[in-house]
Write an enzyme that holds these catalytic residues in place. Structure first.
Site, PDB file in Angstrom:
ATOM      1  N   HIS A 101       0.753  -1.246   0.109  1.00 13.23           N
ATOM      2  CA  HIS A 101       0.071  -0.230  -0.150  1.00 13.23           C
ATOM      3  C   HIS A 101       0.821   1.333  -0.152  1.00 13.23           C
ATOM      4  O   HIS A 101       0.262   2.383   0.487  1.00 13.23           O
ATOM      5  CB  HIS A 101      -0.957  -0.016   1.104  1.00 13.23           C
ATOM      6  CG  HIS A 101      -1.971  -0.876   1.208  1.00 13.23           C
ATOM      7  ND1 HIS A 101      -2.712  -1.420   0.225  1.00 13.23           N
ATOM      8  CD2 HIS A 101      -2.148  -2.172   2.015  1.00 13.23           C
ATOM      9  CE1 HIS A 101      -3.565  -2.297   0.507  1.00 13.23           C
ATOM     10  NE2 HIS A 101      -3.339  -2.906   1.458  1.00 13.23           N
ATOM     11  N   CYS A 201     -33.562   5.880  22.325  1.00 12.50           N
ATOM     12  CA  CYS A 201     -32.615   6.929  22.819  1.00 12.50           C
ATOM     13  C   CYS A 201     -32.333   7.935  22.063  1.00 12.50           C
ATOM     14  O   CYS A 201     -32.070   8.895  21.893  1.00 12.50           O
ATOM     15  CB  CYS A 201     -31.560   6.215  23.772  1.00 12.50           C
ATOM     16  SG  CYS A 201     -32.084   5.733  25.245  1.00 12.50           S
ATOM     17  N   CYS A 245     -23.355   0.486  25.168  1.00 14.87           N
ATOM     18  CA  CYS A 245     -24.573   0.658  25.309  1.00 14.87           C
ATOM     19  C   CYS A 245     -25.641  -0.590  25.546  1.00 14.87           C
ATOM     20  O   CYS A 245     -26.627  -0.463  26.243  1.00 14.87           O
ATOM     21  CB  CYS A 245     -25.313   1.587  23.966  1.00 14.87           C
ATOM     22  SG  CYS A 245     -24.938   3.314  24.105  1.00 14.87           S
TER      23      CYS A 245
HETATM   24  C1  HEC Z   1       0.819  -8.559   0.067  1.00 12.77           C
HETATM   25  C2  HEC Z   1       0.120  -7.422  -0.138  1.00 12.77           C
HETATM   26  C3  HEC Z   1      -0.672  -6.708   0.995  1.00 12.77           C
HETATM   27  C4  HEC Z   1      -0.444  -6.460   2.325  1.00 12.77           C
HETATM   28  C5  HEC Z   1       1.029  -6.924   2.770  1.00 12.77           C
HETATM   29  C6  HEC Z   1      -1.279  -5.840   2.773  1.00 12.77           C
HETATM   30  N1  HEC Z   1      -2.408  -5.692   2.178  1.00 12.77           N
HETATM   31 FE1  HEC Z   1      -4.108  -4.516   2.412  1.00 12.77          FE
HETATM   32  N2  HEC Z   1      -4.768  -5.049   0.529  1.00 12.77           N
HETATM   33  C7  HEC Z   1      -4.207  -5.746  -0.243  1.00 12.77           C
HETATM   34  C8  HEC Z   1      -5.167  -6.231  -1.283  1.00 12.77           C
HETATM   35  C9  HEC Z   1      -4.918  -7.143  -2.541  1.00 12.77           C
HETATM   36  C10 HEC Z   1      -6.501  -5.438  -1.208  1.00 12.77           C
HETATM   37  C11 HEC Z   1      -7.613  -5.323  -1.704  1.00 12.77           C
HETATM   38  C12 HEC Z   1      -8.385  -6.890  -2.107  1.00 12.77           C
HETATM   39  C13 HEC Z   1      -9.036  -7.281  -0.774  1.00 12.77           C
HETATM   40  O1  HEC Z   1     -10.090  -6.874  -0.346  1.00 12.77           O
HETATM   41  O2  HEC Z   1      -8.068  -8.194  -0.099  1.00 12.77           O
HETATM   42  C14 HEC Z   1      -6.104  -4.795   0.156  1.00 12.77           C
HETATM   43  C15 HEC Z   1      -6.984  -4.008   0.763  1.00 12.77           C
HETATM   44  C16 HEC Z   1      -6.634  -3.155   1.953  1.00 12.77           C
HETATM   45  C17 HEC Z   1      -7.607  -2.345   2.454  1.00 12.77           C
HETATM   46  C18 HEC Z   1      -8.798  -1.860   1.751  1.00 12.77           C
HETATM   47  C19 HEC Z   1      -8.791  -0.879   0.721  1.00 12.77           C
HETATM   48  C20 HEC Z   1     -10.108  -0.452   0.076  1.00 12.77           C
HETATM   49  O3  HEC Z   1     -10.047   0.536  -0.397  1.00 12.77           O
HETATM   50  O4  HEC Z   1     -11.036  -1.174   0.033  1.00 12.77           O
HETATM   51  C21 HEC Z   1      -7.135  -1.717   3.672  1.00 12.77           C
HETATM   52  C22 HEC Z   1      -7.489  -0.742   4.592  1.00 12.77           C
HETATM   53  C23 HEC Z   1      -5.953  -2.433   3.799  1.00 12.77           C
HETATM   54  N3  HEC Z   1      -5.580  -3.244   2.734  1.00 12.77           N
HETATM   55  C24 HEC Z   1      -5.216  -2.299   4.811  1.00 12.77           C
HETATM   56  C25 HEC Z   1      -3.892  -3.058   4.949  1.00 12.77           C
HETATM   57  C26 HEC Z   1      -3.111  -2.914   6.121  1.00 12.77           C
HETATM   58  C27 HEC Z   1      -3.395  -1.926   7.351  1.00 12.77           C
HETATM   59  C28 HEC Z   1      -1.860  -3.726   5.956  1.00 12.77           C
HETATM   60  C29 HEC Z   1      -0.886  -4.257   6.922  1.00 12.77           C
HETATM   61  C30 HEC Z   1      -1.483  -4.846   8.085  1.00 12.77           C
HETATM   62  C31 HEC Z   1      -2.251  -4.593   4.827  1.00 12.77           C
HETATM   63  N4  HEC Z   1      -3.261  -3.963   4.121  1.00 12.77           N
HETATM   64  C32 HEC Z   1      -1.453  -5.357   4.125  1.00 12.77           C
HETATM   65  C33 HEC Z   1      -2.866  -6.194  -0.178  1.00 12.77           C
HETATM   66  C34 HEC Z   1      -2.171  -6.281   0.866  1.00 12.77           C
HETATM   67  C1  HEC Z   2     -30.879   4.376  27.409  1.00 12.00           C
HETATM   68  C2  HEC Z   2     -30.407   5.106  26.285  1.00 12.00           C
HETATM   69  C3  HEC Z   2     -29.590   4.375  25.453  1.00 12.00           C
HETATM   70  C4  HEC Z   2     -29.667   3.399  24.461  1.00 12.00           C
HETATM   71  C5  HEC Z   2     -30.876   2.450  24.684  1.00 12.00           C
HETATM   72  C6  HEC Z   2     -28.494   3.262  23.900  1.00 12.00           C
HETATM   73  N1  HEC Z   2     -27.855   4.228  24.094  1.00 12.00           N
HETATM   74 FE1  HEC Z   2     -26.192   4.646  22.955  1.00 12.00          FE
HETATM   75  N2  HEC Z   2     -25.631   6.260  24.262  1.00 12.00           N
HETATM   76  C7  HEC Z   2     -26.624   6.638  25.318  1.00 12.00           C
HETATM   77  C8  HEC Z   2     -25.767   7.600  26.018  1.00 12.00           C
HETATM   78  C9  HEC Z   2     -26.186   8.367  27.378  1.00 12.00           C
HETATM   79  C10 HEC Z   2     -24.447   7.908  25.414  1.00 12.00           C
HETATM   80  C11 HEC Z   2     -23.697   8.779  25.849  1.00 12.00           C
HETATM   81  C12 HEC Z   2     -23.699  10.202  25.578  1.00 12.00           C
HETATM   82  C13 HEC Z   2     -24.103  10.202  24.061  1.00 12.00           C
HETATM   83  O1  HEC Z   2     -23.209  10.426  23.126  1.00 12.00           O
HETATM   84  O2  HEC Z   2     -25.257  10.183  23.794  1.00 12.00           O
HETATM   85  C14 HEC Z   2     -24.492   6.946  24.201  1.00 12.00           C
HETATM   86  C15 HEC Z   2     -23.484   6.970  23.382  1.00 12.00           C
HETATM   87  C16 HEC Z   2     -23.521   6.325  22.112  1.00 12.00           C
HETATM   88  C17 HEC Z   2     -22.573   6.513  20.927  1.00 12.00           C
HETATM   89  C18 HEC Z   2     -21.605   7.276  20.992  1.00 12.00           C
HETATM   90  C19 HEC Z   2     -21.748   8.472  20.528  1.00 12.00           C
HETATM   91  C20 HEC Z   2     -20.649   9.493  20.034  1.00 12.00           C
HETATM   92  O3  HEC Z   2     -20.682  10.643  19.721  1.00 12.00           O
HETATM   93  O4  HEC Z   2     -19.381   9.049  20.463  1.00 12.00           O
HETATM   94  C21 HEC Z   2     -22.971   5.540  20.184  1.00 12.00           C
HETATM   95  C22 HEC Z   2     -22.281   5.204  18.831  1.00 12.00           C
HETATM   96  C23 HEC Z   2     -24.093   4.670  20.892  1.00 12.00           C
HETATM   97  N3  HEC Z   2     -24.393   5.268  21.813  1.00 12.00           N
HETATM   98  C24 HEC Z   2     -24.723   3.681  19.882  1.00 12.00           C
HETATM   99  C25 HEC Z   2     -25.857   2.896  20.458  1.00 12.00           C
HETATM  100  C26 HEC Z   2     -26.215   1.978  19.980  1.00 12.00           C
HETATM  101  C27 HEC Z   2     -25.965   1.046  18.625  1.00 12.00           C
HETATM  102  C28 HEC Z   2     -27.417   1.379  20.801  1.00 12.00           C
HETATM  103  C29 HEC Z   2     -28.337   0.309  20.613  1.00 12.00           C
HETATM  104  C30 HEC Z   2     -27.492  -1.213  20.676  1.00 12.00           C
HETATM  105  C31 HEC Z   2     -27.569   2.262  21.801  1.00 12.00           C
HETATM  106  N4  HEC Z   2     -26.530   3.223  21.741  1.00 12.00           N
HETATM  107  C32 HEC Z   2     -28.330   2.385  22.773  1.00 12.00           C
HETATM  108  C33 HEC Z   2     -27.467   6.149  25.509  1.00 12.00           C
HETATM  109  C34 HEC Z   2     -28.338   5.127  24.905  1.00 12.00           C
END
Ligand code: HEC
Ligand code: HEC
Length: 284
Positions: A101, A201, A245
């Site tokens: 990459h 929520c 949550c």
């Molecule tokens: C040997 C080559 C190779 C290495 C090493 C490699 N990748 Fe990839 N990577 C690919 C190929 C090929 C794709 C696209 C095909 C796929 O989805 O696997 C990809 C896709 C990705 C994508 C998604 C890109 C997109 O636009 O969808 C990410 C993010 C990514 N690699 C991160 C990493 C990271 C972080 C590392 C190191 C930990 C890494 N890759 C190591 C070959 C590699």
């Molecule tokens: C009882 C109310 C309640 C419910 C149900 C709830 N949440 Fe939350 N959630 C909160 C509160 C409170 C926070 C912290 C303050 C905020 O960012 O809203 C929070 C924070 C989050 C955040 C982070 C927002 C940020 O800006 O970083 C995400 C993402 C989230 N909730 C997803 C979910 C998802 C997915 C579910 C269901 C699986 C869920 N919540 C259910 C109350 C709730």
């Protein structure tokens, strides 16, 4: 003052720690909504406009947000380590991310904007952390990094930061569609001992208070992860937040990168299409 609302479920014994919403919403309305089940989506409307929500958010967090910005985000430290990891050779094939990459993996600029996305081999939704682990295993012959470990978060954060300032543009067309729909159902499904759904929520009661928090509107929920949270004293992923949550809802917590959480991540990220990626985020 915030208008108070009430969540008076008959069987509900609310531990003081969970929520403090009390007041005026009729039990009737609530009970009606609670009878819906299965894969049907409960229609919910936000209790206020987004503009009104933003006003409350600013009023509630105003000084605090400014103060956090001034002190700096501790998660920034992970960026340098993430960059080093991208250039580091690991695994049986003698490769680094940079081998394929480009130096510092710079060719992955913009890649994060299309994630999560459908992946044919996986026959499901590929998230960014999972893609990174997939490349490690398949392309490098290296072990996957444990989810929420320092290295996994640092690498994900660094590669994602290459897309900072770029708009999210996730697709739900074609084969992604059924996964998006499952994610939506999960978001609206009532679950756990408290019988809440995410949407109650974050759609209906966004802008009201729960405990000492203002419940956020789900716009901008997916654009800032990994994020540093003061409550965690640590950086974590969006799925960690989902699980937090779910725990508050007294519901089952699917494992990191399980199908359920990946589908939910697709649903939520699609809602945020157009929002600009900004990592690392910082929240209370
Ligand atoms: C040997 C080559 C190779 C290495 C090493 C490699 N990748 Fe990839 N990577 C690919 C190929 C090929 C794709 C696209 C095909 C796929 O989805 O696997 C990809 C896709 C990705 C994508 C998604 C890109 C997109 O636009 O969808 C990410 C993010 C990514 N690699 C991160 C990493 C990271 C972080 C590392 C190191 C930990 C890494 N890759 C190591 C070959 C590699
Ligand atoms: C009882 C109310 C309640 C419910 C149900 C709830 N949440 Fe939350 N959630 C909160 C509160 C409170 C926070 C912290 C303050 C905020 O960012 O809203 C929070 C924070 C989050 C955040 C982070 C927002 C940020 O800006 O970083 C995400 C993402 C989230 N909730 C997803 C979910 C998802 C997915 C579910 C269901 C699986 C869920 N919540 C259910 C109350 C709730």
């Amino acid at each position: 003052m915030y208008k108070k609302i009430s969540i008076l479920l008959k069987t509900l014994v609310l531990p003081a720690a969970v929520m403090l919403v009390t007041g005026t919403l009729g039990v009737g309305t609530w009970a009606q909504a609670a009878t819906q089940s299965g894969n049907k989506i409960e229609k919910l409307t936000p209790s206020m406009s987004y503009a009104e929500y933003q006003k409350r958010y600013e009023k509630y967090y105003g000084d605090f947000t400014a103060q956090m910005a001034e002190e700096g985000n501790p998660a920034e430290f992970l960026l340098d380590d993430g960059k080093d990891l991208a250039n580091k050779v690991v695994g049986s094939k003698g490769k680094s991310c940079a081998s394929c990459h480009g130096k510092d993996a710079l060719q992955l600029k913009g890649a994060a904007t299309t994630f999560p996305k459908y992946n044919a081999e996986l026959k499901g939704i590929m998230t960014f952390p999972l893609q990174i682990n997939t490349c490690r295993e398949k392309q490098m012959g290296a072990k996957p990094l444990k989810y929420e470990s320092y290295d996994q978060l640092a690498l994900t954060m660094y590669i994602k930061s290459l897309s900072n300032g770029m708009p999210i543009k996730v697709s739900i067309d074609g084969p992604a569609r059924p996964f998006y729909e499952k994610g939506q159902v999960a978001y609206y499904k009532r679950q756990g001992q408290l019988n809440f759904s995410c949407a109650i929520c974050h759609v209906q009661y966004a802008g009201y208070k729960a405990r000492s928090n203002l419940i956020s509107n789900n716009k901008h929920h997916a654009d800032h992860w990994p994020c540093y949270r003061l409550k965690w004293g640590k950086t974590g992923s969006l799925q960690r937040r989902f699980r937090g949550c779910l725990k508050n809802m007294r519901a089952k917590k699917p494992p990191f990168q399980s199908e359920e959480l990946r589908n939910m991540e697709l649903y939520l990220t699609y809602l945020n299409n157009g929002d600009l990626i900004q990592v690392p985020g910082m929240r209370m």
